[in-house]
Scaffold this motif. Structure first.
Motif, PDB file in Angstrom:
ATOM      1  N   UNK A 233      -5.368   3.745   6.327  1.00 16.35           N
ATOM      2  CA  UNK A 233      -6.086   4.389   5.231  1.00 16.35           C
ATOM      3  C   UNK A 233      -5.487   4.076   3.859  1.00 16.35           C
ATOM      4  N   UNK A 234      -4.248   3.605   3.836  1.00 18.71           N
ATOM      5  CA  UNK A 234      -3.587   3.305   2.557  1.00 18.71           C
ATOM      6  C   UNK A 234      -4.034   1.970   1.964  1.00 18.71           C
ATOM      7  N   UNK A 235      -4.511   1.075   2.842  1.00 18.94           N
ATOM      8  CA  UNK A 235      -4.822  -0.290   2.399  1.00 18.94           C
ATOM      9  C   UNK A 235      -6.091  -0.331   1.562  1.00 18.94           C
ATOM     10  N   UNK A 236      -6.187  -1.322   0.670  1.00 24.08           N
ATOM     11  CA  UNK A 236      -7.450  -1.597  -0.014  1.00 24.08           C
ATOM     12  C   UNK A 236      -8.522  -1.830   1.042  1.00 24.08           C
ATOM     13  N   UNK A 237      -9.723  -1.326   0.771  1.00 26.48           N
ATOM     14  CA  UNK A 237     -10.818  -1.547   1.714  1.00 26.48           C
ATOM     15  C   UNK A 237     -11.123  -3.046   1.841  1.00 26.48           C
TER      16      UNK A 237
ATOM     17  N   UNK B 117       0.836  -1.204   0.000  1.00 29.95           N
ATOM     18  CA  UNK B 117       0.000   0.000   0.000  1.00 29.95           C
ATOM     19  C   UNK B 117       0.875   1.259   0.000  1.00 29.95           C
ATOM     20  N   UNK B 118       1.984   1.211   0.725  1.00 28.59           N
ATOM     21  CA  UNK B 118       2.911   2.351   0.704  1.00 28.59           C
ATOM     22  C   UNK B 118       3.485   2.541  -0.703  1.00 28.59           C
ATOM     23  N   UNK B 119       3.886   1.427  -1.325  1.00 27.73           N
ATOM     24  CA  UNK B 119       4.419   1.514  -2.692  1.00 27.73           C
ATOM     25  C   UNK B 119       3.368   2.054  -3.658  1.00 27.73           C
TER      26      UNK B 119
END
Ligand code: FAD
Length: 475
Positions: A406-410, A385-387
């Motif tokens: 908040x960066x991750x896929x829901x 997710x950071x990438x």
């Protein structure tokens, strides 16, 4: 004879990258300019010196930093192994004795026969290489990177505004809308791009008083940023006059509240930060307030009383690349996949995040040199997710980012309970990381337990290269 590769910068990311390359059979020249050329923050000649706090933050899987570390352990992180060896008691945080920590990394790197530590300042950009020279990259190399990647690719300061989680914003108070109803992005929502927090005069006055008197962080001498209009801290602007913010980032003109048909006295605008719309940035709120003060003062903004902060504001001296504009998905130059960047210079923020990108850069350079395709974990993992953020964030507003949920896929299903939601995020991330490791033939270093296995942090497990000290508390 095995191939020689170069890693520039013997900090957290560079040490990790060199280690990963060596473990995959490559001979590495690791260039570190200290002690011959100093930085304004480092004090020793050790590799992986921690320049400020002595903590890698939480070990709990329900914390974004804890999850990131658990993923890094699956990939065999040298930095976390050294952190375990240097660990001091700090509750659920992974805090270390900084001298023991950097001495451990130095000892491991210098006694690895495949790594040759070269004490010199690098001033040119060459390939195949991982550049991991951090927030205080030397001027000559910064200039070389700039001319190699293009003007505008490298910034020397960050001016970070806080980001809050969408589901922590009170919809009964805010309204959507763009100034004068203007929206220039094709396909954007008709309702208007921004979330607007309207303030009455009384609310504005109370907020201003709190902002002006709040306790702020005073940087190190070298860290004193020459403020120009684009990165003026909100508290400095507020001190210039009671109406300065109302005529600046909090101006209400062109923003009619559809419920009243009128303009408010002042408006704080939030701009979407990610494609999924989970992360919202407080426009113009770059700040040097201390974190507890950011929580206290910014929660006075109407609609943000329960705000969950995914990133706090800050202003620092920081050399970082505009990665979405200048780099590829695996953080290489666009015209050379073997010229990789890692660490804080890529626009990640923090010790653990920097180490994680060093780890993946080492793996990917080794893959490329062995004739394999690069591999980046999916955005259901914290590293992936950071990438993704580094690759897909809006280049016009790009600012460094720390690990956060908040960066991750829901998740496929909406879960209201925050703790349960984070447990699901963590379980999914670790399961998918293991699948990714197997699918890409990346040797798995440790057994992993998920939250659902026994509700204990992965940090309890022994590390790959020896026993780690088990201090994580049962949850
Ligand atoms: C003052 C300050 C305080 C910070 N406090 C924190 C904190 O409390 N917590 C946190 O998580 N993060 C903090 N950070 C961010 C922190 O620096 C990074 O998280 C982390 O150190 C980045 O790791 P890195 O490997 O990218 O860079 P670094 O650890 O800085 O390593 C980069 C290395 O490259 C070397 N180098 C630079 N230029 C050259 C060159 N041309 N040739 C050869 N070597 C070169 C440097 O000497 C250095 O050893 C702080 C940063 C600064 C500047």
């Amino acid at each position: 004879m095995s191939q020689r590769v170069t890693v520039v910068g013997g900090g957290l990311a560079g040490s990790e990258a060199a280690w990963q390359l060596a473990k995959r059979g490559f001979d590495v020249d690791l260039h570190e300019m200290r002690p011959l050329t100093k930085t304004p923050a480092h004090k020793t000649e050790n590799l992986a010196e921690l320049v400020c706090s002595n903590t890698f933050k939480s070990t709990e899987l329900t914390n974004a930093h804890g999850l990131l570390k658990a993923e890094m352990r699956l990939l065999g992180s040298l930095i976390l192994e050294a952190a375990d060896a240097a660990r001091v008691a700090a509750g659920s945080a992974l805090a270390v004795d900084r001298d023991v920590f950097s001495a451990t990394v130095t000892e491991r790197i210098t006694s690895e026969p495949r790594i040759n530590v070269v004490r010199e300042e690098v001033t040119r950009v060459e390939t195949a290489c991982v550049i991991a020279t951090g927030p205080l990259t030397s001027d000559k190399l910064a200039e070389a990177i700039r001319s190699r990647l293009g003007v505008g690719a490298l910034s020397f300061y960050d001016a970070i505004a806080p980001i809050v989680a969408r589901d922590s914003i009170d919809d009964s108070i805010i309204f959507r809308g763009s100034r004068y109803g203007k929206e220039t992005m094709a396909g954007a929502d008709d309702e208007g791009a921004y979330l607007n927090c309207p303030m009455t005069r009384e609310q504005y006055d109370a907020f201003l008083d709190a902002l002006i008197s709040a306790d702020q962080y005073h940087g190190h001498e070298f860290d004193e940023v020459p403020y120009f209009e684009g990165c003026m801290p909100v508290e400095v602007m507020a001190k210039r006059g009671r109406d300065t913010l109302r005529f600046g980032p909090l101006k209400p003109v062109g923003l009619r509240d559809p419920r009243t048909g009128r303009e408010a006295y002042a408006v704080v605008q939030l701009r979407q930060e990610d494609r999924a719309g989970q992360m919202w940035n407080l426009v113009g709120f770059q700040t040097r307030l201390r974190i507890p003060e950011q929580q206290r003062v910014l929660r006075m903004i109407p609609g943000l009383a329960m705000a969950e902060f995914l990133r706090y504001g800050s202003i620092h001296r920081n050399s970082y690349l505009n990665s979405p504009a200048a780099l590829t998905r695996h953080l290489s130059a666009r015209d050379d996949p073997k010229l990789l960047f890692a660490g804080q210079i890529t626009g990640v923020e923090g010790y653990t995040e920097s180490s994680a990108t060093g780890l993946l850069a080492g793996i990917n350079l080794a893959r490329l040199l062995s004739g394999n395709a690069v591999a980046v974990p999916p955005a259901t993992t914290m590293i992936g997710a950071l990438y993704r953020y580094m690759n897909e964030a809006d280049p016009k507003h790009f600012q460094p980012m720390n690990a956060n949920f908040g960066l991750l896929d829901e998740l496929p299903e909406r879960i209201r309970d925050k703790k349960q939601k984070r447990e699901e995020f963590a379980d999914r991330a670790l399961a998918e990381m293991q699948i990714w490791i197997e699918a890409n033939g990346i040797h798995e270093r440790t057994a992993v337990k998920r939250v659902s296995d026994n509700r204990k942090a992965v940090d309890n497990l022994p590390g790959e290269f020896g026993e780690s000290i088990s201090l994580a508390e049962p949850r």
